[in-house]
Design an enzyme around this catalytic site. Structure first.
Site, PDB file in Angstrom:
ATOM      1  CB  SER A   5      41.377  35.058  37.339  1.00 28.67           C
ATOM      2  OG  SER A   5      42.475  36.087  37.565  1.00 28.67           O
ATOM      3  CE  LYS A   7      44.542  36.143  34.950  1.00 26.28           C
ATOM      4  NZ  LYS A   7      44.013  37.380  35.412  1.00 26.28           N
TER       5      LYS A   7
END
Length: 228
Positions: A149, A187
């Site tokens: 991701s 993230k």
């Protein structure tokens, strides 16, 4: 492979060339990197030249040409992320940093998901050797990346990320976030009003919007190791 000081010097030279067309002097480089002597600059310049990032032009004083910039660092700077990168065999590290200091043993504390959050692992498995130039103040640890991701930020499945332990983050930082005290994920951190956004760097994944009481910052990404 560049240490943080090597990357900072390369960026400083590149920016000065873009601004004025003239590379900085050794004294300016020393002051910009907060080094005590010009001998450290000489070693950094030699290392950058040996790695093919710069070229010193003969018969011209202060003549330095930037040949290339690190792909990951260049991509990261456009997204507010400028990590140091070392490519090579994990665990072996480098024999010494450019300033002649011994490498630092940093514990690897498990795996971190760059994708769907996985259970947080806090078991120290082994250590990696890190040049001191890559480290800032405070404690540091490393985590093995699983998932894709964050690929657009140059963080790939199988990389080992270097993290500076911290409980706070600025908008735009890439962080280790602990969700609901049980799931860890890697993230980009942003504040959205009263909420926290954990953003992937891959359009195949969605941004997660969470209340602050569900998110704890465990550290800020400052670099990574990548196997050949």
């Amino acid at each position: 492979m560049l240490t943080r000081k090597q990357y900072e010097l390369l960026r400083f030279i590149s920016e000065r060339l873009k601004e004025s067309g003239v590379p900085p002097s050794f004294d300016e480089m020393k002051d910009a990197l907060d080094l005590r002597s010009k001998s450290g600059i000489h070693r950094l310049i030699t290392a950058l030249e040996e790695r093919g990032f710069i070229r010193r032009l003969p018969n011209r004083a202060r003549a330095i040409e930037v040949i290339k910039l690190p792909e990951l660092a260049a991509a990261g700077s456009r997204r507010g992320f400028t990590p140091s990168v070392i490519e090579g065999n994990l665990g072996k590290g480098r024999s010494s940093a450019d300033e002649g200091e011994r490498p630092v043993a940093v514990p690897v504390m498990g795996r971190i998901a760059a994708g769907t959050p996985i259970e947080a692992l806090q078991t120290r498995s082994h250590t990696i050797s890190v040049p001191p130039d890559m480290l800032g103040p405070g404690e540091h640890y490393a985590l093995e990346v699983r998932g894709d991701s964050m690929v657009d930020a140059g963080i790939l499945d199988g990389d080992t990320v270097l993290v500076q332990r911290n409980e706070t983050a600025n908008t735009g930082d890439i962080v280790v976030a602990l969700i609901d005290d049980e799931e860890a994920t890697l993230k980009r951190f942003r504040r959205r009003g009263a909420s926290i956004a954990l953003e992937p760097a891959n359009t195949a994944y969605e941004v997660r919007i969470l209340p602050p009481n569900r998110v704890k910052i465990q550290g800020r990404l400052i670099g990574l190791y990548r196997k050949y």
